[in-house]
Design a protein around this motif. Sequence first.
Motif, PDB file in Angstrom:
ATOM      1  N   ASN A 152       0.824  -1.204   0.000  1.00 21.50           N
ATOM      2  CA  ASN A 152       0.000   0.000   0.000  1.00 21.50           C
ATOM      3  C   ASN A 152       0.859   1.254   0.000  1.00 21.50           C
ATOM      4  OD1 ASN A 152      -1.685   2.200   1.687  1.00 21.50           O
ATOM      5  ND2 ASN A 152      -3.099   0.853   0.598  1.00 21.50           N
ATOM      6  N   TYR A 153       1.973   1.202   0.722  1.00 24.16           N
ATOM      7  CA  TYR A 153       2.924   2.326   0.722  1.00 24.16           C
ATOM      8  C   TYR A 153       3.385   2.612  -0.703  1.00 24.16           C
ATOM      9  CZ  TYR A 153       7.517   4.561   1.038  1.00 24.16           C
ATOM     10  OH  TYR A 153       8.601   5.394   0.845  1.00 24.16           O
ATOM     11  N   VAL A 182      13.496   1.787   6.091  1.00 24.79           N
ATOM     12  CA  VAL A 182      13.021   0.893   7.145  1.00 24.79           C
ATOM     13  C   VAL A 182      11.945   1.550   8.003  1.00 24.79           C
ATOM     14  CG1 VAL A 182      14.749   1.562   8.879  1.00 24.79           C
ATOM     15  CG2 VAL A 182      13.815  -0.766   8.878  1.00 24.79           C
ATOM     16  N   ARG A 183      11.965   2.878   8.112  1.00 25.10           N
ATOM     17  CA  ARG A 183      10.971   3.560   8.936  1.00 25.10           C
ATOM     18  C   ARG A 183       9.574   3.515   8.332  1.00 25.10           C
ATOM     19  NH1 ARG A 183      14.234   8.819  11.448  1.00 25.10           N
ATOM     20  NH2 ARG A 183      16.187   7.717  11.831  1.00 25.10           N
ATOM     21  N   VAL A 188       7.469   0.183  12.697  1.00 26.79           N
ATOM     22  CA  VAL A 188       8.841   0.587  12.997  1.00 26.79           C
ATOM     23  C   VAL A 188       8.874   2.031  13.490  1.00 26.79           C
ATOM     24  CG1 VAL A 188      11.148   0.971  12.062  1.00 26.79           C
ATOM     25  CG2 VAL A 188       9.887  -1.096  11.453  1.00 26.79           C
ATOM     26  N   GLY A 189       8.582   2.970  12.628  1.00 31.33           N
ATOM     27  CA  GLY A 189       8.526   4.362  13.048  1.00 31.33           C
ATOM     28  C   GLY A 189       9.885   4.991  13.297  1.00 31.33           C
ATOM     29  N   SER A 190       9.870   6.197  13.843  1.00 38.88           N
ATOM     30  CA  SER A 190      11.081   6.994  13.994  1.00 38.88           C
ATOM     31  C   SER A 190      11.999   6.474  15.090  1.00 38.88           C
ATOM     32  CB  SER A 190      10.709   8.450  14.274  1.00 38.88           C
ATOM     33  OG  SER A 190      11.859   9.231  14.492  1.00 38.88           O
ATOM     34  N   ALA A 204      13.898  -1.803   4.325  1.00 36.44           N
ATOM     35  CA  ALA A 204      13.063  -2.943   4.676  1.00 36.44           C
ATOM     36  C   ALA A 204      13.738  -4.248   4.271  1.00 36.44           C
ATOM     37  CB  ALA A 204      11.707  -2.809   3.986  1.00 36.44           C
ATOM     38  N   GLY A 205      14.464  -4.218   3.157  1.00 41.88           N
ATOM     39  CA  GLY A 205      15.166  -5.413   2.703  1.00 41.88           C
ATOM     40  C   GLY A 205      16.230  -5.853   3.690  1.00 41.88           C
ATOM     41  N   GLU A 206      16.977  -4.903   4.235  1.00 38.87           N
ATOM     42  CA  GLU A 206      18.001  -5.244   5.223  1.00 38.87           C
ATOM     43  C   GLU A 206      17.377  -5.774   6.509  1.00 38.87           C
ATOM     44  OE1 GLU A 206      21.416  -2.009   3.820  1.00 38.87           O
ATOM     45  OE2 GLU A 206      19.977  -1.476   5.388  1.00 38.87           O
ATOM     46  N   LEU A 207      16.240  -5.226   6.884  1.00 36.69           N
ATOM     47  CA  LEU A 207      15.542  -5.717   8.077  1.00 36.69           C
ATOM     48  C   LEU A 207      15.054  -7.143   7.865  1.00 36.69           C
ATOM     49  CD1 LEU A 207      14.396  -5.176  10.903  1.00 36.69           C
ATOM     50  CD2 LEU A 207      12.341  -4.226   9.804  1.00 36.69           C
ATOM     51  N   SER A 208      14.579  -7.440   6.667  1.00 32.43           N
ATOM     52  CA  SER A 208      14.047  -8.782   6.390  1.00 32.43           C
ATOM     53  C   SER A 208      15.124  -9.862   6.442  1.00 32.43           C
ATOM     54  CB  SER A 208      13.370  -8.803   5.018  1.00 32.43           C
ATOM     55  OG  SER A 208      14.328  -8.711   3.975  1.00 32.43           O
TER      56      SER A 208
END
Length: 434
Positions: A152-153, A182-183, A188-190, A204-208
Motif C-alpha cells: 500500500n505504501y 526501514v521507517r 517501525v517508526g522513527s 526494509a530489505g536489510e531488516l528482512s
Amino acid sequence: MRPVIALCDANAFYCSCERVFDPTLIGRPLGVLSNNDGCIVARTPELKALGVAMGTPAFRVRHLLEQGVIDLRSSNYALYGDMSSRFMSVLEQFSPKVEVYSIDEAFVDLAGFPADQLHGIGADMKQRVQQWTGLPIGVGIANNKTLAKLANYAAKNYPATGGVVDLTDPVRQRRLMDITPVREVWGVGSRIGKRLDHWGIRTAGELSKCKPAWIRKEFSVVLERTVCELQGESCIPWEEEITGNKHQIICSRSFGQAVTTFDDLHAALVNFVDRACEKLRAQGKFSREALIMIRTDPYRDAPQHNANLTLSIPEPTCDTRRWLQLLRPGLEKIYREGFLYRKAGFMLVDLCDGTGFQADLWSEHVLPETPAMMTVMDAINRRYGKQTLKPAAVGLNERPWHMARKMLTPQYTTRWSDILKVNAKGQKYPSTFH
C-alpha cells in the motif's frame, strides 16, 4: 491455501472527505485541524509540498491562511465517520471478511482468488470506491498484513502503479523492500528506526534479512514478528481470531476554553461517562471499576492541579446511571476551586464479558445484564443520531468545554439541513459553514 490480503487505505482521508463536498478545494493545499482547532492532523500533498509538517500548530500557518495560500478546516467527525462507513460497505462487496483497522483503512481477505486476477480486483476496488464515495484510495495486496502495508505504501507513493500494487510475487517483494526506508515498515517508526540505523539497517530489505531471534533479543517480540512477516510468514491474525477482552475504554478531551466551575466540569465528565458506557455496551462488555481524571494547562503560567480518582462498584455493569451516581461525589473529592481546568477524562478498566468475572458474594444477580432502558436509549440514538437521548446533567446549551471548531463544514450526509443543494445547471452550492 496461502492467505491473500488487500489493504485499502484512503488518501488523506479527512481532506478527501472535505473535497468530495467542496470541489473548489481540489488541487489546493488543505489541512484538517485537531480538536479545538489546535494542530494540523491531516494534509493534502499540496500542503506537504509547502513544507507544513504533521502536527504543526494552526497559529504558525495563520498567515498563509489569511493570504489565501492554504485552506484549513475543523475536524468534522460526523462527516468522516459516515464516509468511513460508506467506504467499508463498498469493500464488503468484494469479500465477506473485512477487518476495519482504522477510520480510513481496512484489510480485505482475498484468499481463493486466482493469482492473475488479484491486480484486477484491486483496481476494481479502487474504481468502485472512487465512483460511489468520491474517495481516492490505494490498494496493496500481499500474503500477510505487513507486506500488504508495504504494498500500500508503494501504491500511494509511486504514481506509475496507478494506486494498486500486487506484492504476492517474491521477486517484486524483494525489489520493493530494497528501496523502501526501514521507517516505512509497519510498526517501525522513527524511534525504532534510529536504533536500527545504529546497526546499519536502513531499508526494509536489510531488516528482512535479520535473524528473528536476534531482533527479539535486541528489540522486542513485536519487531521479531514484523521480520517474520517480511520473510513471508503470516504472524498477525485477523482481529476476529484474537481472543480475550479489551482492557479499557477511555473518553477524554481537551476543552475549547478553560473550565472554572464545578458544574461545567461535572457536565463534561457526564458526557464522557455517557459515551464510554455506550461504547461498552456496543462491545457487549461490563466493568466495575473506572477512573476519573481532571487536568489543568501545563503550558500556562498559572497554579496547577491534576488529580485522579478510582470509582468501584460491587458487580460489573454497563448501566450509565450506576456510574453517574458515583461521579458527582467522586468529583467533589478531587475538585479544587480557583483552578483553570483544561482537560478531563473518564476511563472504564478491567472489562469483562457476561461470564468471565468474579461475582459479588452478596449480589442477587448471577450474571450482569444490560438494563432495558439502556438498550432502548442506544436504539434511539442509533436511529436518530448520537445523543438524541442523553443524561440531563450534560445540559442543552453550549458549554465552555465544548470543542472550538470555527472552520467546521456542514454535516452533509448526516443532517437534513446540511444536504447539498443543486440548481438546474448542475452546480453544487454547499450549505453555509457553521
